[in-house]
Design a protein around this motif. Structure first.
Motif: not given
Length: 81
Positions: A37-45, A47-51, A73-81
């Protein structure tokens, strides 16, 4: 006498499975699903504004213990940081 040894061995195997192998299986499943899931977030995130989340040992431990909620939680931390 022989049956007592067999029964003790079966009980010992049950205890090892219950307290060592089952938590290890859960940890492996959480880690694999979380890293996918983290790979998917890093690849396609992006597109929706995720870090982009860098994969470090600490991130791996968090994802291993918490699984998919840990990725959120980790994605939210990196996005909001």
């Amino acid at each position: 006498m022989e049956y007592a040894s067999i029964a003790a061995g079966i009980i010992l195997l049950f205890i090892i499975n219950k307290f060592i192998l089952a938590p290890m299986r859960r940890l492996v499943v959480n880690t694999v699903s979380g890293l996918f899931l983290l790979y998917l977030v890093n690849t396609y995130g992006s597109l929706v504004g995720l870090a982009h989340v860098t994969i470090t040992p600490l991130v791996g431990v968090i994802i291993g213990f918490f699984g998919i909620p840990g990725v959120a939680v980790v994605t939210a931390y990196y996005t909001l940081m």
